[in-house]
Design an enzyme around this catalytic site. Structure first.
Site, PDB file in Angstrom:
ATOM      1  N   PRO A  70       2.425  10.321 -14.795  1.00 19.01           N
ATOM      2  CA  PRO A  70       2.178   8.991 -15.543  1.00 19.01           C
ATOM      3  C   PRO A  70       3.491   8.201 -15.718  1.00 19.01           C
ATOM      4  CG  PRO A  70       0.656  10.665 -16.609  1.00 19.01           C
ATOM      5  CD  PRO A  70       1.639  11.482 -15.698  1.00 19.01           C
ATOM      6  N   ASN A  71       4.462   8.714 -16.461  1.00 18.71           N
ATOM      7  CA  ASN A  71       5.525   8.013 -16.847  1.00 18.71           C
ATOM      8  C   ASN A  71       6.433   7.524 -15.474  1.00 18.71           C
ATOM      9  OD1 ASN A  71       5.475   8.253 -19.506  1.00 18.71           O
ATOM     10  ND2 ASN A  71       6.760   9.987 -19.758  1.00 18.71           N
ATOM     11  N   THR A  72       6.334   8.424 -14.478  1.00 17.21           N
ATOM     12  CA  THR A  72       7.000   7.840 -13.021  1.00 17.21           C
ATOM     13  C   THR A  72       6.485   6.771 -12.566  1.00 17.21           C
ATOM     14  OG1 THR A  72       8.060  10.003 -12.817  1.00 17.21           O
ATOM     15  CG2 THR A  72       7.870   8.683 -10.851  1.00 17.21           C
TER      16      THR A  72
ATOM     17  N   ASP B  80       0.859  -1.160  -0.079  1.00 20.51           N
ATOM     18  CA  ASP B  80      -0.069  -0.044  -0.009  1.00 20.51           C
ATOM     19  C   ASP B  80       0.789   1.235  -0.120  1.00 20.51           C
ATOM     20  OD1 ASP B  80      -2.312   1.561   0.291  1.00 20.51           O
ATOM     21  OD2 ASP B  80      -2.509   1.337   2.229  1.00 20.51           O
ATOM     22  N   LEU B  81       1.241   1.581  -1.261  1.00 24.73           N
ATOM     23  CA  LEU B  81       2.129   2.900  -1.291  1.00 24.73           C
ATOM     24  C   LEU B  81       1.472   4.171  -1.689  1.00 24.73           C
ATOM     25  CD1 LEU B  81       5.387   1.168  -2.680  1.00 24.73           C
ATOM     26  CD2 LEU B  81       4.836   1.723  -0.272  1.00 24.73           C
ATOM     27  N   LYS B  82       0.211   4.056  -2.271  1.00 23.71           N
ATOM     28  CA  LYS B  82      -0.432   4.989  -2.924  1.00 23.71           C
ATOM     29  C   LYS B  82       0.410   5.924  -3.640  1.00 23.71           C
ATOM     30  CE  LYS B  82      -3.063   4.967   1.535  1.00 23.71           C
ATOM     31  NZ  LYS B  82      -2.295   4.167   2.338  1.00 23.71           N
TER      32      LYS B  82
ATOM     33  N   GLN C 177      -9.606   6.563  12.808  1.00 29.28           N
ATOM     34  CA  GLN C 177     -10.419   6.401  11.812  1.00 29.28           C
ATOM     35  C   GLN C 177     -11.676   7.173  12.060  1.00 29.28           C
ATOM     36  OE1 GLN C 177      -9.554   5.008   8.955  1.00 29.28           O
ATOM     37  NE2 GLN C 177      -7.955   3.357   9.685  1.00 29.28           N
TER      38      GLN C 177
END
Length: 230
Positions: free
Chosen positions: A68-70, A61-63, A188
């Protein structure tokens, strides 16, 4: 497509703590675990390789949220780790979401984060300058994610029914913010129990502290799993 195993959030800062926690479970138990930013940035790809070597499924889970290219090239790297699921930010836009799919390939599940479950409607309006309702924002992001041909979204369980009414069949909803009945909700704001999440249509649920900080994590995991599957 509902996953029978609750996903355990490994919210630990070190490799050793992860090893110690996983060693509590029988060797033949196949878990589904989440590796978040803290653990991945501390230990890198080796922590993924180690957990996969034990036969567990990994939700990384790195979000990701970048040009876009990266995102495309980063997803290509992550795909080589054998992960089972990963995330991007829906706010990155359809072009970025499509690039993520291209980079990751068709194997792993790719889902987009809509609004964090720690975000209130007031915070969304003040911090993001989004003047719609919270559910309208989440639904907008979910539709754009479906348009980009991703597999689903991360959302509050409270939003699952609304989303599934507007997206293609098979579009999955992963819901954090799940707490067993009577548990502390922590940071939460939009939470449900495992049984409530199943009833509402969630496909995956994620829990951390109710399992990792329990007096008996293995017992807590199986109790939550039973509630999720009843």
């Amino acid at each position: 497509m509902r996953e029978e195993r609750p996903i355990i959030a490994l919210d630990f800062p070190s490799f050793e703590e992860v090893k110690s926690f996983l060693s509590l479970f029988p060797a033949d138990e196949r878990l589904y675990v989440k590796i978040g930013m803290e653990l991945y940035y501390a230990e890198g790809p080796d922590i993924v390789r180690y957990i996969k070597s034990l036969g567990h499924s990994v939700f990384l889970d790195l979000k990701l949220h970048d040009i876009p290219n990266t995102v495309r090239s980063t997803m290509a790297v992550l795909s080589r780790l054998g992960i089972d699921m990963t995330t991007v930010q829906a706010a990155g836009g359809v072009e970025m979401l499509r690039a993520a799919r291209e980079g990751l390939g068709q194997g792993p599940i790719l889902i987009a984060v809509t609004q964090l479950t720690s975000t209130s409607e007031e915070q969304m309006r003040e911090d993001q300058n989004i003047q719609s309702t919270l559910i309208a924002s989440v639904l907008h992001y979910a539709k754009r994610t479906a348009q980009a041909k991703l597999d689903g979204v991360v959302c509050s369980a409270h939003e699952v029914k609304v989303i599934k009414a507007e997206v293609p069949v098979g579009f999955v909803c992963l819901t954090p913010g799940i707490r067993p009945t009577g548990a502390d909700i922590g940071d939460q704001k939009r939470v449900m129990t495992p049984h409530q999440a199943r009833a509402i249509g969630s496909d995956y649920i994620v829990l951390g502290r109710p399992i990792t900080r329990a007096a008996d994590p293995v017992k807590a995991y199986h109790q939550i799993k039973a509630e999720w599957n009843r």
